[in-house]
Design a protein around this motif. Structure first.
Motif, PDB file in Angstrom:
ATOM      1  N   ASN A 105      78.088  89.659 -31.677  1.00 27.85           N
ATOM      2  CA  ASN A 105      78.350  90.357 -32.709  1.00 27.85           C
ATOM      3  C   ASN A 105      76.961  90.904 -33.245  1.00 27.85           C
ATOM      4  O   ASN A 105      75.895  90.467 -33.209  1.00 27.85           O
ATOM      5  CB  ASN A 105      78.985  89.596 -33.586  1.00 27.85           C
ATOM      6  CG  ASN A 105      78.167  88.399 -34.017  1.00 27.85           C
ATOM      7  OD1 ASN A 105      77.228  88.376 -34.658  1.00 27.85           O
ATOM      8  ND2 ASN A 105      78.688  87.268 -33.607  1.00 27.85           N
ATOM      9  N   THR A 106      77.242  91.887 -34.416  1.00 22.80           N
ATOM     10  CA  THR A 106      75.899  92.518 -34.868  1.00 22.80           C
ATOM     11  C   THR A 106      75.129  91.640 -35.779  1.00 22.80           C
ATOM     12  O   THR A 106      74.002  91.521 -35.733  1.00 22.80           O
ATOM     13  CB  THR A 106      76.360  93.755 -35.644  1.00 22.80           C
ATOM     14  OG1 THR A 106      76.882  94.469 -35.006  1.00 22.80           O
ATOM     15  CG2 THR A 106      75.266  94.558 -36.349  1.00 22.80           C
ATOM     16  N   LYS A 107      75.863  90.820 -36.506  1.00 23.53           N
ATOM     17  CA  LYS A 107      75.107  89.869 -37.448  1.00 23.53           C
ATOM     18  C   LYS A 107      74.316  88.859 -36.635  1.00 23.53           C
ATOM     19  O   LYS A 107      72.975  88.704 -37.036  1.00 23.53           O
ATOM     20  CB  LYS A 107      76.238  88.969 -38.115  1.00 23.53           C
ATOM     21  CG  LYS A 107      75.675  88.158 -38.911  1.00 23.53           C
ATOM     22  CD  LYS A 107      76.684  87.544 -39.913  1.00 23.53           C
ATOM     23  CE  LYS A 107      76.148  86.523 -41.022  1.00 23.53           C
ATOM     24  NZ  LYS A 107      77.107  85.645 -41.837  1.00 23.53           N
TER      25      LYS A 107
END
Length: 244
Positions: free
Chosen positions: A87-89
């Motif tokens: 994921n981006t986070k």
């Protein structure tokens, strides 16, 4: 007898003057070595300080190499993990962590360069100190060899002069010899001087006519009324003094 006493007093004075010069040389000569020894000690202390600095820099360099290498491995692993981020986070979190490690490593690289530059400077200083030490040791050894020879020669000459002094002293009556020693300990040289045309050769002041008349008779040892030096008429000057 008067003439002989004057001759021996003049001899005694010449001997004492040379003895004094030789005694000063024997006393001061070792100080030349002491000066060099002090310089040698100072250079050794500086070498110790430089070596201590080199040891510290060596440890710093080793520590930085290890830390840079460890962080390099960590960054490499993080880059490999980055490909599997879901994921981006998490991706941004790992990027921040990698940026932080890379920035820290750049700082370590700069520190390592600074350490290496300082290490070279200290190495240069150590090389200069080593050369200075070699030069000082050569000077010290040469000075010591010469010094020992100088002192030995001076001591031989002193022994010879002391024998001459004892010999000359036996001719001079004890009261006059004591007077000579007393004056010598209290005034500048010379102690015994000639009188020319009534003028004392020591203080350059005219002596009283009566004293000058007594002096010309050559029957007793007299002193200058002004400077207290032992005086003799120039016409009674020793014709020849054995220089031995």
């Amino acid at each position: 007898m008067y003439q002989k006493q004057i001759e021996q007093l003049v001899v005694l004075q010449a001997v004492d003057d040379e003895i004094r010069v030789l005694e000063v040389e024997v006393r001061q000569a070792p100080m030349e070595l002491s000066v060099l020894e002090g310089r040698l000690t100072h250079v050794k202390e500086r070498q110790g300080q430089v070596q201590e600095r080199l040891d510290i820099l060596g440890l710093q360099h080793k520590r930085l190499d290890g830390e840079i290498e460890d962080d390099g491995h960590k960054i490499k692993k993080s880059k490999n993990k980055l490909m599997a981020v879901g994921n981006t986070k998490e991706y941004h979190a790992m990027m921040r962590e990698m940026d932080s490690m890379e920035k820290l490593n750049r700082l370590r690289e700069e520190e390592r360069i600074a350490v290496m530059e300082e290490f070279e400077r200290q190495n240069t200083a150590m090389a200069e100190l080593t050369e200075e030490m070699k030069t000082l040791l050569v000077d010290y050894d040469a000075k010591k060899a010469t010094l020992d020879e100088r002192i030995a020669k001076a001591q031989v000459r002193l022994d010879s002069l002391n024998k001459r002094r004892n010999k000359a002293g036996k001719v001079v009556p004890p009261p006059i010899l004591g007077r000579y020693e007393f004056i010598r300990s209290r005034i500048d040289q010379p102690v015994i001087v000639s009188v020319t045309e009534g003028i004392c050769g020591g203080c350059h002041i005219r002596i009283p006519p009566q004293s000058f008349n007594e002096l010309q008779k050559g029957k007793q040892i007299l002193g200058c009324p002004n400077c207290q030096r032992i005086i003799y008429w120039v016409e009674h000057s020793p014709n020849k003094i054995d220089e031995a």
